[in-house]
Write a protein that holds these residues in place. Structure first.
Motif, PDB file in Angstrom:
ATOM      1  N   GLU A   6       0.768  -1.306   0.015  1.00 50.49           N
ATOM      2  CA  GLU A   6      -0.003   0.075   0.032  1.00 50.49           C
ATOM      3  C   GLU A   6       0.922   1.310   0.091  1.00 50.49           C
ATOM      4  O   GLU A   6       0.242   2.403  -0.100  1.00 50.49           O
ATOM      5  N   GLY A   7       1.964   1.410   0.272  1.00 49.84           N
ATOM      6  CA  GLY A   7       2.918   2.359   0.234  1.00 49.84           C
ATOM      7  C   GLY A   7       3.983   1.916   1.459  1.00 49.84           C
ATOM      8  O   GLY A   7       4.117   0.956   1.761  1.00 49.84           O
ATOM      9  N   ASN A   8       4.383   3.025   1.726  1.00 53.62           N
ATOM     10  CA  ASN A   8       5.754   2.972   2.801  1.00 53.62           C
ATOM     11  C   ASN A   8       5.350   3.087   4.321  1.00 53.62           C
ATOM     12  O   ASN A   8       4.362   4.157   4.385  1.00 53.62           O
ATOM     13  N   MET A   9       5.694   2.590   5.199  1.00 53.29           N
ATOM     14  CA  MET A   9       5.698   2.712   6.561  1.00 53.29           C
ATOM     15  C   MET A   9       6.913   3.052   7.157  1.00 53.29           C
ATOM     16  O   MET A   9       7.701   2.159   7.057  1.00 53.29           O
ATOM     17  N   VAL A  10       7.015   4.113   8.156  1.00 50.94           N
ATOM     18  CA  VAL A  10       8.201   4.471   8.688  1.00 50.94           C
ATOM     19  C   VAL A  10       7.940   3.777  10.052  1.00 50.94           C
ATOM     20  O   VAL A  10       6.921   4.308  10.632  1.00 50.94           O
ATOM     21  N   VAL A  11       8.591   2.911  10.680  1.00 53.01           N
ATOM     22  CA  VAL A  11       8.318   2.453  11.917  1.00 53.01           C
ATOM     23  C   VAL A  11       9.772   2.566  12.721  1.00 53.01           C
ATOM     24  O   VAL A  11      10.986   2.525  12.244  1.00 53.01           O
ATOM     25  N   GLN A  12       9.660   2.821  13.983  1.00 44.47           N
ATOM     26  CA  GLN A  12      10.793   2.976  15.030  1.00 44.47           C
ATOM     27  C   GLN A  12      10.729   1.984  16.256  1.00 44.47           C
ATOM     28  O   GLN A  12       9.649   1.415  16.541  1.00 44.47           O
ATOM     29  N   VAL A  16       6.144   6.095  13.025  1.00 44.97           N
ATOM     30  CA  VAL A  16       6.310   7.283  12.754  1.00 44.97           C
ATOM     31  C   VAL A  16       5.570   7.848  11.693  1.00 44.97           C
ATOM     32  O   VAL A  16       4.972   9.240  11.714  1.00 44.97           O
ATOM     33  N   GLU A  17       5.398   7.360  10.458  1.00 45.29           N
ATOM     34  CA  GLU A  17       4.533   8.031   9.293  1.00 45.29           C
ATOM     35  C   GLU A  17       4.313   6.766   8.300  1.00 45.29           C
ATOM     36  O   GLU A  17       4.960   5.859   8.122  1.00 45.29           O
ATOM     37  N   VAL A  18       3.141   7.249   7.843  1.00 45.64           N
ATOM     38  CA  VAL A  18       2.812   6.324   6.569  1.00 45.64           C
ATOM     39  C   VAL A  18       2.970   7.388   5.298  1.00 45.64           C
ATOM     40  O   VAL A  18       2.388   8.260   5.227  1.00 45.64           O
ATOM     41  N   GLN A  19       3.674   6.625   4.269  1.00 44.15           N
ATOM     42  CA  GLN A  19       3.906   7.445   2.971  1.00 44.15           C
ATOM     43  C   GLN A  19       3.009   6.428   2.003  1.00 44.15           C
ATOM     44  O   GLN A  19       3.496   5.611   1.509  1.00 44.15           O
ATOM     45  N   PRO A  20       1.879   7.006   1.703  1.00 43.85           N
ATOM     46  CA  PRO A  20       1.000   6.303   0.553  1.00 43.85           C
ATOM     47  C   PRO A  20       1.758   6.382  -0.565  1.00 43.85           C
ATOM     48  O   PRO A  20       2.798   7.373  -0.971  1.00 43.85           O
ATOM     49  N   LYS A  21       1.509   5.376  -1.513  1.00 44.14           N
ATOM     50  CA  LYS A  21       2.197   5.609  -2.660  1.00 44.14           C
ATOM     51  C   LYS A  21       1.964   6.770  -3.436  1.00 44.14           C
ATOM     52  O   LYS A  21       1.032   7.398  -3.374  1.00 44.14           O
TER      53      LYS A  21
END
Lengths: 250, 250
Positions: free
Chosen positions: A162-168, B163-168
């Motif tokens: 679905e896209g990128n997820m930034v995870v810490q 931290v963040e979701v970056q949709p496509k």
């Protein structure tokens, strides 16, 4: 902070050179050269980059065969400091591989990061990261395309459908990497040969492997159901192709 | 038979439910908010609520499968699906067979088919596996006559933070959903060759995709357009291959 990193490396048959028997469709595995799996190289590169930036040590582990020293030498030439090969690999079986690797990882503590490829190019099971996470009790962040470290906190950009997820998360972490994360360095052949001479590679035999009961019924090249229509006359080909395209556009 | 099905992808979920509902009674779980999933024949549908961090989804799903004695568990092959499948297999001490494209049960044994050796062969196996990951496209989704009983489940606490979701990004294409694909290989010769391909693809409502060398090695196209085993699994109505040898590789 310096990081103690374990990188898991897989050696696979060079499937680009693999041929299947034209009559039986069976793969001709004899004399097929072995090579380091592509995503393992991305994993090594990711580990070495972290070490180069923050200091620390990278330990490579291969569950493979006697011949796996070739892959370990390559890993050394890429910047891996220490290598362990566990021999006894028989076939792709994630439950066995996970247990062997987890046992070895436990013997080389402490480890802040365990880095491996997301899915290997030969068997494509993708089971190892999740299985290791369960055995070791360490959280997993998979399919990483970026790793950023800041003391004991590590930020991972994970690519999903679905896209990128930034995870810490806090170390220790298991990180599986995607091919997009980096371009692995290409060590010169001489460097690879020299790497093996300089540093010892520890080789141990795996103990008490118990492969589950899986029976292979067949392993053959898929039958091609292509119609293989060849047009030599352009005048006949164009209307036919236009018909197919128009049909699909409907 | 009592079956458990998990996927974060609504598309694969609907395909799996359609494929499996004839084989047994299904309990399903998803992180997706897609409202229609409940129309595809699962008796019970758990909706997981939370940040969908891999560790918490894995533990939550492991908890759900322990509540009942399932005969088999199926996970859609996505980044998250494979992680959860690996974790659950290890948690339950079960054998897993991955990336299946076909399945039938013979008594308590499963007969499965999956691609192997980088897609060069199809491996047909018989096993006591109870955990399966399922390739996208196992069948075309079709709604069932009845609605699932839906229930929300709060995900367990995670050791990770989002931290963040970056949709496509806009402009990224979803070639998995494309009906017409014009795929190019290294036979195109040079990147400029795309200038001839793109107007054609546009004209026929198609999207341009590329082989592994084109997307990864030469980077003529971005990696979201990569087809093949190491790229996207596509299922268009029409697939036009230009400059691709057709020899299977990764």
């Amino acid at each position: 902070m310096p990081y103690s990193i374990v990188v898991l490396i897989k050696q696979i048959p060079d499937i680009d050179q693999l041929r299947t028997d034209p009559n039986t469709g069976e793969p001709q595995m004899q004399n097929l050269p072995l090579r380091t799996e592509n995503l393992s190289k991305n994993a090594i590169e990711a580990a070495v980059q972290i070490k180069e930036k923050y200091g620390g040590k990278v330990t490579g582990i291969i569950f493979g065969r006697e011949q796996s020293t070739a892959s370990m030498k390559e890993a050394y030439a890429m910047g891996v400091d220490d290598g362990i090969i566990v021999t006894g690999y028989q076939r792709s079986e994630p439950s066995v591989t996970a247990r062997v690797l987890a046992e070895k990882i436990k013997q080389v503590p402490p480890h802040d990061l365990i880095i491996l490829g997301n899915q290997s190019a030969d068997s494509y099971t993708g089971m190892l990261p999740g299985r290791l996470s369960r055995i070791l009790g360490i959280p997993l962040v998979g399919n990483a395309v970026k790793i950023e470290c800041s003391s004991d906190q590590v930020k991972v950009t994970r690519a999903t459908e679905e896209g990128n997820m930034v995870v810490q998360g806090k170390v220790p972490l298991i990180i599986s990497v995607a091919q997009e994360i980096n371009t692995p360095r290409l060590p010169a052949v001489l460097q690879i040969m020299a790497a093996g001479g300089r540093k010892p590679i520890r080789t141990e035999a795996a103990q008490n492997l118990s492969y589950p009961d899986v029976r292979v019924i067949s392993n053959r090249a898929p039958k091609s159901e292509r119609k293989r229509i060849i047009y030599e006359d352009m005048g006949k080909a164009v209307p036919e192709i236009v018909k197919v395209i128009k049909e699909a556009m409907r | 038979m009592k079956l458990f099905v998990f996927s974060d992808s609504p598309d694969i979920m609907k395909q799996m439910l359609t494929y499996l509902r004839e084989k047994g009674e299904i309990t399903a779980a998803t992180t997706s908010g897609d409202a229609d999933i409940g129309k595809f024949g699962a008796s019970v549908l758990y909706r997981l609520k939370g940040n969908h961090m891999p560790d918490s989804v894995a533990r939550t799903v492991a908890g759900l499968v322990r509540k009942e004695n399932y005969d088999a568990m199926f996970f859609g092959s996505t980044v998250l699906g494979r992680e959860v499948a690996g974790f659950v297999s290890e948690d339950m001490g079960l054998t897993s067979v991955t990336e299946i494209v076909d399945l039938r049960f013979e008594g308590n044994r499963a007969v499965t088919k999956r691609f192997f050796l980088g897609g060069k062969t199809v491996l047909e196996e018989e096993s006591q596996a109870k955990v399966f990951t399922v390739m996208p496209g196992i069948t075309d989704p079709q709604e069932a006559g009845s609605a699932s009983k839906e229930q929300e489940v709060q995900e367990e606490a995670s050791a990770l933070s989002l931290v963040e979701v970056q949709p496509k990004k806009a402009g990224t294409v979803d070639i998995e959903k494309a009906q017409i694909i014009v795929a190019v290989g290294r036979g195109l010769g040079k990147k400029e060759g795309l200038q001839q391909i793109e107007p054609f693809a546009q004209k026929i409502n198609g999207v341009v995709a590329g082989s592994r060398p084109v997307c990864l090695d030469y980077q003529w196209l971005t990696e979201d357009r990569q087809v093949g085993l190491s790229g996207k699994k596509v299922k268009p109505k029409l697939y036009i291959a230009l400059g691709i040898s057709g020899r299977s590789s990764t």
